[in-house]
Motif scaffolding. Structure first.
Motif, PDB file in Angstrom:
ATOM      1  N   ALA A 164      55.420 -59.514  55.743  1.00  0.00           N
ATOM      2  CA  ALA A 164      56.071 -60.759  55.347  1.00  0.00           C
ATOM      3  C   ALA A 164      55.240 -61.933  55.832  1.00  0.00           C
ATOM      4  O   ALA A 164      54.842 -61.972  57.000  1.00  0.00           O
ATOM      5  CB  ALA A 164      57.481 -60.837  55.927  1.00  0.00           C
ATOM      6  N   ALA A 165      54.962 -62.867  54.927  1.00  0.00           N
ATOM      7  CA  ALA A 165      54.145 -64.027  55.281  1.00  0.00           C
ATOM      8  C   ALA A 165      55.003 -65.109  55.926  1.00  0.00           C
ATOM      9  O   ALA A 165      56.130 -65.376  55.504  1.00  0.00           O
ATOM     10  CB  ALA A 165      53.450 -64.583  54.046  1.00  0.00           C
ATOM     11  N   ARG A 166      54.439 -65.734  56.953  1.00  0.00           N
ATOM     12  CA  ARG A 166      55.079 -66.856  57.627  1.00  0.00           C
ATOM     13  C   ARG A 166      54.256 -68.099  57.345  1.00  0.00           C
ATOM     14  O   ARG A 166      53.041 -68.121  57.569  1.00  0.00           O
ATOM     15  CB  ARG A 166      55.149 -66.599  59.133  1.00  0.00           C
ATOM     16  CG  ARG A 166      55.804 -67.716  59.938  1.00  0.00           C
ATOM     17  CD  ARG A 166      55.765 -67.397  61.421  1.00  0.00           C
ATOM     18  NE  ARG A 166      54.400 -67.294  61.907  1.00  0.00           N
ATOM     19  CZ  ARG A 166      53.972 -66.352  62.742  1.00  0.00           C
ATOM     20  NH1 ARG A 166      54.788 -65.410  63.150  1.00  0.00           N
ATOM     21  NH2 ARG A 166      52.711 -66.342  63.156  1.00  0.00           N
ATOM     22  N   ASN A 176      61.357 -64.307  52.952  1.00  0.00           N
ATOM     23  CA  ASN A 176      60.389 -63.218  53.085  1.00  0.00           C
ATOM     24  C   ASN A 176      60.840 -62.216  54.151  1.00  0.00           C
ATOM     25  O   ASN A 176      60.768 -60.995  53.943  1.00  0.00           O
ATOM     26  CB  ASN A 176      59.015 -63.775  53.456  1.00  0.00           C
ATOM     27  CG  ASN A 176      58.355 -64.560  52.348  1.00  0.00           C
ATOM     28  OD1 ASN A 176      58.758 -64.487  51.196  1.00  0.00           O
ATOM     29  ND2 ASN A 176      57.340 -65.327  52.699  1.00  0.00           N
ATOM     30  N   MET A 177      61.298 -62.723  55.295  1.00  0.00           N
ATOM     31  CA  MET A 177      61.730 -61.843  56.369  1.00  0.00           C
ATOM     32  C   MET A 177      62.980 -61.059  55.975  1.00  0.00           C
ATOM     33  O   MET A 177      63.113 -59.864  56.306  1.00  0.00           O
ATOM     34  CB  MET A 177      61.981 -62.650  57.638  1.00  0.00           C
ATOM     35  CG  MET A 177      60.726 -63.218  58.279  1.00  0.00           C
ATOM     36  SD  MET A 177      59.541 -61.939  58.807  1.00  0.00           S
ATOM     37  CE  MET A 177      60.516 -61.057  60.019  1.00  0.00           C
ATOM     38  N   GLU A 178      63.895 -61.695  55.265  1.00  0.00           N
ATOM     39  CA  GLU A 178      65.098 -60.983  54.813  1.00  0.00           C
ATOM     40  C   GLU A 178      64.736 -59.851  53.859  1.00  0.00           C
ATOM     41  O   GLU A 178      65.290 -58.746  53.931  1.00  0.00           O
ATOM     42  CB  GLU A 178      66.053 -61.960  54.128  1.00  0.00           C
ATOM     43  CG  GLU A 178      66.730 -62.933  55.076  1.00  0.00           C
ATOM     44  CD  GLU A 178      67.556 -63.969  54.339  1.00  0.00           C
ATOM     45  OE1 GLU A 178      67.666 -63.877  53.095  1.00  0.00           O
ATOM     46  OE2 GLU A 178      68.095 -64.870  55.009  1.00  0.00           O
ATOM     47  N   LEU A 179      63.782 -60.109  52.958  1.00  0.00           N
ATOM     48  CA  LEU A 179      63.351 -59.080  52.020  1.00  0.00           C
ATOM     49  C   LEU A 179      62.641 -57.950  52.763  1.00  0.00           C
ATOM     50  O   LEU A 179      62.819 -56.762  52.438  1.00  0.00           O
ATOM     51  CB  LEU A 179      62.442 -59.695  50.964  1.00  0.00           C
ATOM     52  CG  LEU A 179      62.100 -58.843  49.741  1.00  0.00           C
ATOM     53  CD1 LEU A 179      63.354 -58.438  48.973  1.00  0.00           C
ATOM     54  CD2 LEU A 179      61.145 -59.608  48.816  1.00  0.00           C
ATOM     55  N   ALA A 180      61.844 -58.295  53.772  1.00  0.00           N
ATOM     56  CA  ALA A 180      61.153 -57.275  54.570  1.00  0.00           C
ATOM     57  C   ALA A 180      62.151 -56.408  55.328  1.00  0.00           C
ATOM     58  O   ALA A 180      62.002 -55.175  55.390  1.00  0.00           O
ATOM     59  CB  ALA A 180      60.175 -57.943  55.544  1.00  0.00           C
ATOM     60  N   ARG A 181      63.179 -57.024  55.898  1.00  0.00           N
ATOM     61  CA  ARG A 181      64.192 -56.239  56.600  1.00  0.00           C
ATOM     62  C   ARG A 181      64.963 -55.350  55.626  1.00  0.00           C
ATOM     63  O   ARG A 181      65.318 -54.207  55.941  1.00  0.00           O
ATOM     64  CB  ARG A 181      65.141 -57.157  57.364  1.00  0.00           C
ATOM     65  CG  ARG A 181      64.529 -57.757  58.634  1.00  0.00           C
ATOM     66  CD  ARG A 181      65.560 -58.473  59.473  1.00  0.00           C
ATOM     67  NE  ARG A 181      65.945 -59.738  58.880  1.00  0.00           N
ATOM     68  CZ  ARG A 181      65.389 -60.911  59.161  1.00  0.00           C
ATOM     69  NH1 ARG A 181      64.394 -60.964  60.034  1.00  0.00           N
ATOM     70  NH2 ARG A 181      65.799 -62.023  58.585  1.00  0.00           N
ATOM     71  N   ALA A 182      65.212 -55.878  54.414  1.00  0.00           N
ATOM     72  CA  ALA A 182      65.923 -55.086  53.407  1.00  0.00           C
ATOM     73  C   ALA A 182      65.129 -53.849  53.015  1.00  0.00           C
ATOM     74  O   ALA A 182      65.714 -52.803  52.702  1.00  0.00           O
ATOM     75  CB  ALA A 182      66.217 -55.939  52.171  1.00  0.00           C
ATOM     76  N   PHE A 183      63.797 -53.917  53.015  1.00  0.00           N
ATOM     77  CA  PHE A 183      62.961 -52.776  52.647  1.00  0.00           C
ATOM     78  C   PHE A 183      63.243 -51.577  53.550  1.00  0.00           C
ATOM     79  O   PHE A 183      63.103 -50.425  53.137  1.00  0.00           O
ATOM     80  CB  PHE A 183      61.490 -53.175  52.701  1.00  0.00           C
ATOM     81  CG  PHE A 183      60.563 -52.234  51.983  1.00  0.00           C
ATOM     82  CD1 PHE A 183      60.471 -52.233  50.600  1.00  0.00           C
ATOM     83  CD2 PHE A 183      59.773 -51.342  52.700  1.00  0.00           C
ATOM     84  CE1 PHE A 183      59.611 -51.361  49.941  1.00  0.00           C
ATOM     85  CE2 PHE A 183      58.907 -50.466  52.057  1.00  0.00           C
ATOM     86  CZ  PHE A 183      58.832 -50.474  50.667  1.00  0.00           C
ATOM     87  N   GLY A 184      63.613 -51.863  54.795  1.00  0.00           N
ATOM     88  CA  GLY A 184      64.182 -50.819  55.633  1.00  0.00           C
ATOM     89  C   GLY A 184      63.242 -50.056  56.529  1.00  0.00           C
ATOM     90  O   GLY A 184      63.652 -49.061  57.134  1.00  0.00           O
ATOM     91  N   LEU A 185      61.981 -50.479  56.675  1.00  0.00           N
ATOM     92  CA  LEU A 185      61.076 -49.811  57.603  1.00  0.00           C
ATOM     93  C   LEU A 185      61.227 -50.411  58.999  1.00  0.00           C
ATOM     94  O   LEU A 185      61.483 -51.610  59.138  1.00  0.00           O
ATOM     95  CB  LEU A 185      59.628 -49.943  57.133  1.00  0.00           C
ATOM     96  CG  LEU A 185      59.295 -49.221  55.828  1.00  0.00           C
ATOM     97  CD1 LEU A 185      57.839 -49.454  55.449  1.00  0.00           C
ATOM     98  CD2 LEU A 185      59.580 -47.733  55.936  1.00  0.00           C
TER      99      LEU A 185
END
Length: 340
Positions: A164-166, A176-185
């Motif tokens: 996720a880009a900051r 971006n961070m919410e989508l990265a957390r949703a991916f589940g790794l």
């Protein structure tokens, strides 16, 4: 004769209508005249699944042509999704750099260019530049989110992670961070100051579209565990976006890391045989042994122990035995607070 071609347009064309409902499969036509295809086009397969009105997502694989876990997961997903079950649209491009994909090459055989170092591209450039331009100007602006699946390819092996880009836009960073957390790794690699502005991530940031990438093992084949993780992660993201029913996915505890300094990683100081003693996912301390560099062509030459210059997290390790001076042997990241 006056050239009336506008750089806002693209020389690439789709054989399908992305605004049409239902399931469609077709090509993005990459026209590039060479000895193999002098008058036709190099096909880049595209699948569109459009259901009820709702958000849209672009899912890419094969941006590097020797990375196969993502394409496998995307093709699995394409076989399972039914447009009637979707609230919104899923655009799938399992092999974005199709010419490279067909030759198992990281870079395009058409021009030797690395697509993930070619953005924003140009409408009047070579094949890789034209493809990057199409993605940044024609595809990303029409979607609400994007996902780009990578792996280590032939050269390296990554611990599976979401990227996720900051940036300066706090709302976009949060999305971006919410989508990265949703991916589940369990691991999120946060891209900050050392993010490359020629990547798909950077293109999405310029367009203002929430986006994640993922690194999914590697080695040059399809790691079944990593492909399973990618398939699950994509479905979780579709639920997070509201495209698939089922509500928000269950949260997964995550650790965040970033590349704090490129000099924390270990590179080959000379040509030789790298006897690796580290593994992706390993926590290391300063002075720990990364591996030993042998010199099989000079058997009288003493081997060199290569040690980590700092403590950290081994995000990836090289996948080659014989290495060249400058090759990345171990990519080291540092822990990072999500609140930062």
């Amino acid at each position: 004769m006056t050239d009336t071609f506008s750089p806002q347009h693209s020389r690439l064309h789709l054989t399908i209508d992305l605004d049409a409902p239902g399931r469609q499969s077709g090509d993005l036509m990459l026209k590039w005249s060479d000895n193999a295809v002098p008058l036709g086009y190099h096909p880049i397969p595209v699948i569109s699944l459009r259901g009820k009105p709702g958000p849209s997502v672009l899912i890419l694989g094969g941006t590097h042509g020797d990375e196969f876990e993502g394409p496998a997961a995307i093709l699995r997903l394409a076989a399972q999704l039914n447009p009637s079950d979707l609230t919104g649209q899923v655009i799938l491009i399992p092999a974005l750099n199709a010419p490279a994909f067909l030759t198992s090459s990281r870079v395009s055989p058409l021009d030797g260019q690395n697509l993930n170092r070619a953005f924003p591209g140009t409408a009047n450039g070579g094949p890789t530049a034209m493809l990057a331009h199409f993605v940044e100007t024609m595809l990303l602006p029409r979607v609400d989110a994007a996902i780009d699946l990578h792996s280590g390819g032939k050269a390296s092996v990554f611990e599976p992670c979401a990227l996720a880009a900051r940036g300066d836009d706090a709302d976009l960073t949060s999305s971006n961070m919410e989508l990265a957390r949703a991916f589940g790794l369990p691991l999120i690699w946060v891209l900050g100051a050392h993010n490359d502005n020629r990547s798909v991530n950077a293109a999405a940031a310029r367009v203002g579209v929430p986006m994640i990438a993922a690194e999914l093992s590697g080695g040059g084949g399809v790691d079944p565990h990593a492909a399973d993780l990618a398939e699950t992660g994509l479905k979780r993201c579709l639920k997070h976006l509201g495209i698939l029913p089922g509500g928000a996915p269950d949260s997964v505890p995550t650790q965040c890391v970033e590349i704090a300094d490129p000099l924390h990683s270990v590179h080959a100081p000379a040509d030789g045989l790298f006897d690796r003693r580290c593994t992706a996912g390993q926590q290391i301390k300063r002075g720990d042994l990364a591996g030993t560099l042998h010199f099989p062509a000079e058997p009288e030459r003493s081997a060199v122990e290569l040690k980590f210059p700092t403590a950290g997290h081994v995000l990836a390790h090289g996948n080659r035995g014989m290495v060249r001076r400058g090759d990345l042997l171990a990519l080291v990241a540092q822990p990072l607070s999500e609140e930062r």
